[in-house]
Scaffold this motif. Structure first.
Motif, PDB file in Angstrom:
ATOM      1  N   GLN A 169      -8.218  -2.080   2.740  1.00 28.85           N
ATOM      2  CA  GLN A 169      -9.487  -2.746   3.034  1.00 28.85           C
ATOM      3  C   GLN A 169      -9.567  -4.105   2.350  1.00 28.85           C
ATOM      4  N   LYS A 195      -4.750   3.066  -2.787  1.00 33.58           N
ATOM      5  CA  LYS A 195      -3.957   2.416  -1.759  1.00 33.58           C
ATOM      6  C   LYS A 195      -4.746   2.260  -0.457  1.00 33.58           C
ATOM      7  N   THR A 196      -5.690   3.163  -0.205  1.00 33.26           N
ATOM      8  CA  THR A 196      -6.588   3.001   0.938  1.00 33.26           C
ATOM      9  C   THR A 196      -7.500   1.799   0.722  1.00 33.26           C
ATOM     10  N   SER A 235       0.851  -1.187   0.000  1.00 30.59           N
ATOM     11  CA  SER A 235       0.000   0.000   0.000  1.00 30.59           C
ATOM     12  C   SER A 235       0.895   1.249   0.000  1.00 30.59           C
ATOM     13  N   ALA A 250      -3.834   7.699  -3.794  1.00 33.28           N
ATOM     14  CA  ALA A 250      -4.057   7.482  -2.367  1.00 33.28           C
ATOM     15  C   ALA A 250      -5.335   6.707  -2.111  1.00 33.28           C
ATOM     16  N   ALA A 273      -2.233   6.422   2.057  1.00 36.58           N
ATOM     17  CA  ALA A 273      -3.545   5.868   2.411  1.00 36.58           C
ATOM     18  C   ALA A 273      -4.035   6.431   3.738  1.00 36.58           C
ATOM     19  N   ALA A 274      -3.103   6.905   4.561  1.00 35.55           N
ATOM     20  CA  ALA A 274      -3.462   7.434   5.881  1.00 35.55           C
ATOM     21  C   ALA A 274      -3.526   8.955   5.912  1.00 35.55           C
TER      22      ALA A 274
END
Length: 255
Positions: free
Chosen positions: A169, A164-165, A146, A161, A150-151
């Motif tokens: 999941q 990658k988030t 990832s 992004a 993502a954060a």
């Protein structure tokens, strides 16, 4: 005991996007600790170059041309690996793209689809392709690569992004559904590293200044700094770890 926990001798690991950047770093490190490695990407000539380098150092490797957006290509990769090495123990879904910089309001649907097709759908297709083999032998490990983006949102790479988030999941979903087959699924979320960063990002004025400002360690990472976590998640040392995402980003995504 410790030597056994981290031992990958004779294990077969597929790394998608393994012909350059952090993918190349990973396959070479995995080979150094005894794993059979499959270097898979669209650029078969680069894959062959990496394999030659590994073999020159006494390792076992196989180059496979792969289009991660194609279900047929993912299945062919698995079959070629089984024909050559006889088994698959680990899949590292590393292949990914960030082909453009764009504000969300200016992002075209075609650009969104292109990124999602490789970064998310590609990871799912490759995971599905290895699942029959791993389910049948009641063991296997899948590691999705990832990103710390993502954060924490990063200007200009919003769709990347988002992909990658979603991959995080997907990691949790596969871990939840495939745990009963003794398949561990985890992800690694790197920050910006010294390898594999797109030219369009490197050339953007002020981009890295913003990243470093929000990074507690105050620097970009080295691709080799991923290796410890990679070896943990590919080996028996992580036998009771699944559904997790480990951020290797100097603290940028979590501080």
């Amino acid at each position: 005991m410790l030597e056994k926990l981290f031992n990958l001798k004779g294990k077969t690991v597929i790394v998608t996007g393994g012909s350059r950047g952090i993918g190349e770093t990973m396959v070479k490190a995995l080979s150094e600790v005894g794993a059979n490695v499959v270097v898979a990407s669209r650029n078969i000539e680069r894959c062959k170059d990496v394999v030659s380098s590994i073999e020159e150092n006494g390792g076992n490797a196989l180059a496979i041309e792969l289009d991660v957006g194609s279900e047929e290509s993912a299945k062919e990769m698995v079959q070629q690996t089984l024909d050559h090495f006889g088994s698959i123990d680990v899949l590292v879904n590393n292949a990914g793209i960030s082909p453009f910089m764009s504000a969300i309001e200016k992002t075209k649907p075609s650009g969104f689809d292109k990124i999602m097709n490789i970064n998310l759908r590609g990871a799912l297709l490759c995971a599905q392709a290895v699942s029959e083999h791993m389910i049948s032998k009641k063991s296997g490990k899948i590691i999705n690569i990832s990103s710390s983006s993502a954060a924490v949102p990063v200007k200009g790479i919003g769709v990347y992004a988002v992909s990658k988030t979603a991959l995080i999941q997907l990691t949790k979903t596969l871990a939840f559904e495939w745990g009963k087959y003794n398949i561990n699924v985890n992800s690694i979320a790197p920050g910006f590293m010294d390898a594999g960063v797109a030219d369009l990002v490197q050339d953007l004025d002020g981009f890295f200044d913003d990243i470093l400002h929000r990074t507690p360690l105050g620097r970009t990472g080295k691709a080799t700094e991923l290796i410890g976590t990679l070896l943990l998640l590919t080996s028996d040392a992580s036998s009771y770890i699944t559904g997790q995402t480990i951020f290797i980003d100097g603290g940028a995504g979590n501080c």
